[in-house]
Design a protein around this motif. Sequence first.
Motif, PDB file in Angstrom:
ATOM      1  N   PRO A 107       8.069   6.012   5.829  1.00 45.30           N
ATOM      2  CA  PRO A 107       7.147   5.841   4.705  1.00 45.30           C
ATOM      3  C   PRO A 107       7.756   4.955   3.619  1.00 45.30           C
ATOM      4  O   PRO A 107       8.959   4.993   3.366  1.00 45.30           O
ATOM      5  CB  PRO A 107       6.942   7.259   4.188  1.00 45.30           C
ATOM      6  CG  PRO A 107       7.194   8.129   5.383  1.00 45.30           C
ATOM      7  CD  PRO A 107       8.295   7.432   6.142  1.00 45.30           C
ATOM      8  N   ARG A 108       6.891   4.158   3.006  1.00 48.09           N
ATOM      9  CA  ARG A 108       7.294   3.290   1.889  1.00 48.09           C
ATOM     10  C   ARG A 108       6.432   3.644   0.690  1.00 48.09           C
ATOM     11  O   ARG A 108       5.282   4.037   0.833  1.00 48.09           O
ATOM     12  CB  ARG A 108       7.046   1.813   2.209  1.00 48.09           C
ATOM     13  CG  ARG A 108       7.815   1.264   3.373  1.00 48.09           C
ATOM     14  CD  ARG A 108       7.397  -0.176   3.595  1.00 48.09           C
ATOM     15  NE  ARG A 108       5.956  -0.195   3.434  1.00 48.09           N
ATOM     16  CZ  ARG A 108       5.107  -0.999   4.050  1.00 48.09           C
ATOM     17  NH1 ARG A 108       5.472  -1.895   4.793  1.00 48.09           N
ATOM     18  NH2 ARG A 108       3.832  -0.930   3.896  1.00 48.09           N
ATOM     19  N   HIS A 109       7.000   3.444  -0.481  1.00 47.92           N
ATOM     20  CA  HIS A 109       6.256   3.679  -1.721  1.00 47.92           C
ATOM     21  C   HIS A 109       6.157   2.338  -2.428  1.00 47.92           C
ATOM     22  O   HIS A 109       7.141   1.831  -2.960  1.00 47.92           O
ATOM     23  CB  HIS A 109       6.936   4.760  -2.548  1.00 47.92           C
ATOM     24  CG  HIS A 109       7.076   6.035  -1.755  1.00 47.92           C
ATOM     25  ND1 HIS A 109       6.002   6.847  -1.460  1.00 47.92           N
ATOM     26  CD2 HIS A 109       8.143   6.591  -1.150  1.00 47.92           C
ATOM     27  CE1 HIS A 109       6.413   7.862  -0.719  1.00 47.92           C
ATOM     28  NE2 HIS A 109       7.710   7.723  -0.501  1.00 47.92           N
ATOM     29  N   GLU A 110       4.977   1.763  -2.362  1.00 48.63           N
ATOM     30  CA  GLU A 110       4.697   0.444  -2.911  1.00 48.63           C
ATOM     31  C   GLU A 110       3.884   0.591  -4.198  1.00 48.63           C
ATOM     32  O   GLU A 110       3.329   1.669  -4.452  1.00 48.63           O
ATOM     33  CB  GLU A 110       3.892  -0.377  -1.889  1.00 48.63           C
ATOM     34  CG  GLU A 110       4.562  -0.546  -0.539  1.00 48.63           C
ATOM     35  CD  GLU A 110       5.774  -1.468  -0.564  1.00 48.63           C
ATOM     36  OE1 GLU A 110       5.963  -2.180  -1.573  1.00 48.63           O
ATOM     37  OE2 GLU A 110       6.531  -1.468   0.421  1.00 48.63           O
ATOM     38  N   PRO A 111       3.772  -0.468  -4.983  1.00 47.46           N
ATOM     39  CA  PRO A 111       2.945  -0.382  -6.197  1.00 47.46           C
ATOM     40  C   PRO A 111       1.491   0.036  -5.905  1.00 47.46           C
ATOM     41  O   PRO A 111       0.864   0.695  -6.732  1.00 47.46           O
ATOM     42  CB  PRO A 111       2.997  -1.798  -6.773  1.00 47.46           C
ATOM     43  CG  PRO A 111       4.285  -2.359  -6.253  1.00 47.46           C
ATOM     44  CD  PRO A 111       4.460  -1.756  -4.878  1.00 47.46           C
ATOM     45  N   TYR A 112       0.995  -0.298  -4.738  1.00 48.29           N
ATOM     46  CA  TYR A 112      -0.394   0.037  -4.396  1.00 48.29           C
ATOM     47  C   TYR A 112      -0.534   1.430  -3.776  1.00 48.29           C
ATOM     48  O   TYR A 112      -1.654   1.916  -3.588  1.00 48.29           O
ATOM     49  CB  TYR A 112      -0.998  -1.013  -3.462  1.00 48.29           C
ATOM     50  CG  TYR A 112      -0.231  -1.226  -2.180  1.00 48.29           C
ATOM     51  CD1 TYR A 112      -0.436  -0.410  -1.066  1.00 48.29           C
ATOM     52  CD2 TYR A 112       0.703  -2.252  -2.074  1.00 48.29           C
ATOM     53  CE1 TYR A 112       0.267  -0.594   0.109  1.00 48.29           C
ATOM     54  CE2 TYR A 112       1.412  -2.456  -0.899  1.00 48.29           C
ATOM     55  CZ  TYR A 112       1.186  -1.626   0.182  1.00 48.29           C
ATOM     56  OH  TYR A 112       1.897  -1.823   1.356  1.00 48.29           O
ATOM     57  N   GLY A 113       0.596   2.088  -3.427  1.00 49.82           N
ATOM     58  CA  GLY A 113       0.524   3.435  -2.892  1.00 49.82           C
ATOM     59  C   GLY A 113       1.604   3.741  -1.874  1.00 49.82           C
ATOM     60  O   GLY A 113       2.483   2.925  -1.607  1.00 49.82           O
ATOM     61  N   SER A 114       1.511   4.934  -1.286  1.00 48.32           N
ATOM     62  CA  SER A 114       2.438   5.347  -0.222  1.00 48.32           C
ATOM     63  C   SER A 114       1.829   4.944   1.107  1.00 48.32           C
ATOM     64  O   SER A 114       0.636   5.169   1.352  1.00 48.32           O
ATOM     65  CB  SER A 114       2.644   6.859  -0.268  1.00 48.32           C
ATOM     66  OG  SER A 114       3.238   7.226  -1.488  1.00 48.32           O
ATOM     67  N   VAL A 115       2.663   4.388   2.003  1.00 43.86           N
ATOM     68  CA  VAL A 115       2.138   3.824   3.240  1.00 43.86           C
ATOM     69  C   VAL A 115       3.162   3.928   4.362  1.00 43.86           C
ATOM     70  O   VAL A 115       4.368   3.883   4.118  1.00 43.86           O
ATOM     71  CB  VAL A 115       1.716   2.340   3.037  1.00 43.86           C
ATOM     72  CG1 VAL A 115       2.902   1.471   2.678  1.00 43.86           C
ATOM     73  CG2 VAL A 115       0.980   1.797   4.237  1.00 43.86           C
ATOM     74  N   ALA A 116       2.664   4.058   5.582  1.00 45.00           N
ATOM     75  CA  ALA A 116       3.488   3.954   6.793  1.00 45.00           C
ATOM     76  C   ALA A 116       2.584   3.463   7.911  1.00 45.00           C
ATOM     77  O   ALA A 116       1.435   3.903   8.039  1.00 45.00           O
ATOM     78  CB  ALA A 116       4.121   5.284   7.158  1.00 45.00           C
ATOM     79  N   VAL A 117       3.120   2.564   8.721  1.00 46.51           N
ATOM     80  CA  VAL A 117       2.370   2.025   9.854  1.00 46.51           C
ATOM     81  C   VAL A 117       2.575   2.938  11.057  1.00 46.51           C
ATOM     82  O   VAL A 117       3.697   3.337  11.367  1.00 46.51           O
ATOM     83  CB  VAL A 117       2.827   0.586  10.200  1.00 46.51           C
ATOM     84  CG1 VAL A 117       2.114   0.064  11.445  1.00 46.51           C
ATOM     85  CG2 VAL A 117       2.606  -0.347   9.020  1.00 46.51           C
ATOM     86  N   GLN A 130      -1.931   6.373   1.067  1.00 45.03           N
ATOM     87  CA  GLN A 130      -2.427   7.091  -0.098  1.00 45.03           C
ATOM     88  C   GLN A 130      -2.375   6.098  -1.254  1.00 45.03           C
ATOM     89  O   GLN A 130      -1.297   5.763  -1.754  1.00 45.03           O
ATOM     90  CB  GLN A 130      -1.589   8.315  -0.431  1.00 45.03           C
ATOM     91  CG  GLN A 130      -2.141   9.063  -1.642  1.00 45.03           C
ATOM     92  CD  GLN A 130      -1.400  10.359  -1.941  1.00 45.03           C
ATOM     93  OE1 GLN A 130      -0.471  10.733  -1.241  1.00 45.03           O
ATOM     94  NE2 GLN A 130      -1.834  11.039  -2.979  1.00 45.03           N
ATOM     95  N   PRO A 131      -3.552   5.587  -1.658  1.00 43.94           N
ATOM     96  CA  PRO A 131      -3.561   4.598  -2.738  1.00 43.94           C
ATOM     97  C   PRO A 131      -2.987   5.164  -4.034  1.00 43.94           C
ATOM     98  O   PRO A 131      -3.116   6.370  -4.317  1.00 43.94           O
ATOM     99  CB  PRO A 131      -5.052   4.278  -2.909  1.00 43.94           C
ATOM    100  CG  PRO A 131      -5.685   4.656  -1.611  1.00 43.94           C
ATOM    101  CD  PRO A 131      -4.887   5.847  -1.121  1.00 43.94           C
ATOM    102  N   ALA A 132      -2.334   4.295  -4.787  1.00 43.48           N
ATOM    103  CA  ALA A 132      -1.813   4.698  -6.101  1.00 43.48           C
ATOM    104  C   ALA A 132      -2.978   5.017  -7.019  1.00 43.48           C
ATOM    105  O   ALA A 132      -4.060   4.436  -6.906  1.00 43.48           O
ATOM    106  CB  ALA A 132      -0.976   3.565  -6.689  1.00 43.48           C
ATOM    107  N   VAL A 133      -2.758   5.960  -7.899  1.00 42.61           N
ATOM    108  CA  VAL A 133      -3.787   6.327  -8.869  1.00 42.61           C
ATOM    109  C   VAL A 133      -3.917   5.173  -9.856  1.00 42.61           C
ATOM    110  O   VAL A 133      -2.931   4.699 -10.402  1.00 42.61           O
ATOM    111  CB  VAL A 133      -3.404   7.630  -9.597  1.00 42.61           C
ATOM    112  CG1 VAL A 133      -4.440   7.977 -10.658  1.00 42.61           C
ATOM    113  CG2 VAL A 133      -3.247   8.750  -8.587  1.00 42.61           C
ATOM    114  N   GLN A 134      -5.132   4.743 -10.062  1.00 43.16           N
ATOM    115  CA  GLN A 134      -5.375   3.616 -10.976  1.00 43.16           C
ATOM    116  C   GLN A 134      -5.693   4.096 -12.358  1.00 43.16           C
ATOM    117  O   GLN A 134      -6.327   5.014 -12.604  1.00 43.16           O
ATOM    118  CB  GLN A 134      -6.536   2.763 -10.456  1.00 43.16           C
ATOM    119  CG  GLN A 134      -6.245   2.153  -9.106  1.00 43.16           C
ATOM    120  CD  GLN A 134      -5.127   1.134  -9.132  1.00 43.16           C
ATOM    121  OE1 GLN A 134      -4.911   0.464 -10.127  1.00 43.16           O
ATOM    122  NE2 GLN A 134      -4.390   1.021  -8.051  1.00 43.16           N
TER     123      GLN A 134
END
Length: 134
Positions: A107-117, A130-134
């Motif tokens: 898993p990675r935590h990017e500015p746009y959210g948490s993601v894993a391929v 999981q998109p970041a809360v805007q």
Amino acid sequence: MTRIALVTLVVDDYDEAIRFYTEALGFRLVEDAPRPDGSRWVVVEPGTAETGGAGTGLVLARAKDEAQRGRVGDQTGGRVAFFLHTDDFARDHARMRAAGVTFLEEPRHEPYGSVAVFQDLYGNRWDLLQPAVQ
């Protein structure tokens, strides 16, 4: 027009695809109806019977010929094809791993959210996001 309702995903076998999407990914089976030509109309979508569907459903379409069989698992040339949103990344990532889903990265935590391929049973690439809360 308001949304894309369904997207076709070419699969090798209806029943194994239904099992993967409902058991490993937690989708719900919306429809599984025989068609006159011997094929089936199979639709799955995120969500449960209790929560209802959320977003675009997948038509699981069994490959009918060599050209279609050649597309199974590589419908986008190796790019991420689908983006599965979650409201609890850690919960769903852990549940999917326990169900045998293959993640291709940590898993990675990017500015746009948490993601894993991850990949589905045929090799199509997906983002669990999981998109970041805007």
